[in-house]
Design an enzyme around this catalytic site. Structure first.
Site, PDB file in Angstrom:
ATOM      1  CG  ASP A  38       5.122 -11.710  -7.638  1.00 31.06           C
ATOM      2  OD1 ASP A  38       6.039 -11.426  -8.758  1.00 31.06           O
ATOM      3  OD2 ASP A  38       4.445 -11.028  -7.465  1.00 31.06           O
ATOM      4  CG  ASN A  48      -5.761  -5.214  -4.514  1.00 35.76           C
ATOM      5  OD1 ASN A  48      -4.444  -5.035  -4.163  1.00 35.76           O
ATOM      6  ND2 ASN A  48      -6.129  -6.257  -4.864  1.00 35.76           N
ATOM      7  CG  HIS A  63      -1.377  -6.938  -5.003  1.00 39.52           C
ATOM      8  ND1 HIS A  63      -2.369  -6.389  -5.882  1.00 39.52           N
ATOM      9  CD2 HIS A  63      -0.287  -6.633  -5.563  1.00 39.52           C
ATOM     10  CE1 HIS A  63      -1.886  -6.509  -7.078  1.00 39.52           C
ATOM     11  NE2 HIS A  63      -0.503  -6.331  -6.806  1.00 39.52           N
ATOM     12  CD  GLU A  72      -4.704  -9.813  -5.326  1.00 40.36           C
ATOM     13  OE1 GLU A  72      -4.742  -8.736  -4.945  1.00 40.36           O
ATOM     14  OE2 GLU A  72      -4.933  -9.965  -6.771  1.00 40.36           O
TER      15      GLU A  72
HETATM   16  C1  GLP Z   1       1.931  -6.767  -9.631  1.00 44.01           C
HETATM   17  C2  GLP Z   1       3.150  -7.376  -9.130  1.00 44.01           C
HETATM   18  C3  GLP Z   1       3.333  -6.437  -7.698  1.00 44.01           C
HETATM   19  C4  GLP Z   1       3.564  -5.114  -8.203  1.00 44.01           C
HETATM   20  C5  GLP Z   1       2.341  -4.618  -8.789  1.00 44.01           C
HETATM   21  C6  GLP Z   1       2.213  -3.063  -8.898  1.00 44.01           C
HETATM   22  O1  GLP Z   1       0.718  -7.031  -9.284  1.00 44.01           O
HETATM   23  N1  GLP Z   1       2.916  -8.704  -8.786  1.00 44.01           N
HETATM   24  O2  GLP Z   1       4.835  -6.875  -7.399  1.00 44.01           O
HETATM   25  O3  GLP Z   1       3.691  -4.242  -7.085  1.00 44.01           O
HETATM   26  O4  GLP Z   1       2.182  -5.328  -9.924  1.00 44.01           O
HETATM   27  O5  GLP Z   1       2.715  -2.936 -10.459  1.00 44.01           O
HETATM   28  P1  GLP Z   1       3.126  -1.473 -11.139  1.00 44.01           P
HETATM   29  O6  GLP Z   1       4.524  -1.028 -10.308  1.00 44.01           O
HETATM   30  O7  GLP Z   1       3.148  -1.850 -12.546  1.00 44.01           O
HETATM   31  O8  GLP Z   1       1.858  -0.492 -10.576  1.00 44.01           O
END
Ligand code: GLP
Length: 245
Positions: A67, A134, A136, A141
């Site tokens: 993304d 949440n 995702h 989402e």
């Molecule tokens: C963002 C990314 C996700 C990732 C999430 C959790 O929203 N788009 O791909 O899994 O953050 O991030 P973290 O690993 O910093 O908790």
């Protein structure tokens, strides 16, 4: 779905790296699915260190990221392109032309279309995933269709709040992103999801033992044939104590 529990993040990172090193050593033209956020940084550090020890090369490797924020590009500190260049690509022998990330600077509609076309012609060998609080995955989402392809997302408040820690000001967090869809992610041959800390316990718990529902996007992984979840003991304990509440 295989679940492996480790003592700490360092052990998770080593285990995750082993799966990737295996693919990199055994495939002639490996295709990696990569993620951003804090969860995969240790994995990337381990891959850089294996590369520095000549155990792996990325010369024939192609990558696809999950993304990108709408409006952010390579010159923006918080863009996912910048994150990937900094945390991995600039430290290994990959050809940057073989690294694919949705272009946050194009019109989001055009960018999604281009990215999805690229994805339909490839088969990702191994995909790393983190998970949002949440539930995702990528930026899919809650409420996203299980059959979604690459698309534009309006980020939920909790995602903006969670990701604000990477920005100087919460108001700087983009409100939209371009993300691989859930159907794209499910195309990967192998998926490794990593999570640690109590904050992720609810999402992991619903993902592995809740109903398969679009309200918890990660629950789609229950029907993927080759998924491994790497979590730490703190998170695992919290899942168990939640069950007894
Ligand atoms: C963002 C990314 C996700 C990732 C999430 C959790 O929203 N788009 O791909 O899994 O953050 O991030 P973290 O690993 O910093 O908790």
């Amino acid at each position: 779905m295989e679940i492996r529990i480790f003592e700490n993040q360092k052990e998770i990172d080593l285990a995750a790296a082993k799966y990737f090193i295996d693919v990199l050593q055994n495939k002639q033209y490996p295709i990696l699915g990569l993620a951003t956020g804090s969860s995969p940084i240790g994995l990337y550090n381990n891959l850089i260190s294996a590369y520095n020890k000549d155990k792996i090369s990325f010369k024939n490797t192609t990558t696809f990221n999950l993304d990108e924020y709408v409006g952010l590009g390579i010159d923006d500190e918080q863009s996912y392109r910048n994150f990937m260049n900094k945390h991995l690509f600039n430290q290994i022998d990959i050809n940057l032309e073989n690294t694919n990330i949705p272009d946050g600077k194009l019109s989001p509609e055009e960018s999604s279309k281009i990215y999805n076309e690229k994805l339909t012609n490839v088969s990702i060998d191994i995909q790393i995933l983190g998970i949002g609080t949440n539930g995702h995955i990528a930026f899919n989402e809650p409420g996203t269709s299980f059959s979604s392809q690459t698309h534009i997302v309006d980020l939920k408040k909790e995602t903006i709040d969670d990701n604000a820690r990477f920005f100087n000001d919460k108001n700087d967090v983009p409100r939209q992103a371009i993300t691989m869809g859930l159907a794209n992610i499910m195309q990967a041959k192998q998926i490794i999801l990593i999570a640690s800390g109590e904050k992720k316990a609810k999402a992991i718990s619903l993902m592995i033992q809740g109903a398969m529902t679009e309200d918890i996007p990660a629950s789609i992984l229950q029907k993927h044939p080759n998924v491994t979840i790497l979590i730490d003991r703190k998170l695992a304990k919290k899942i168990i104590s939640c069950e007894h509440e």
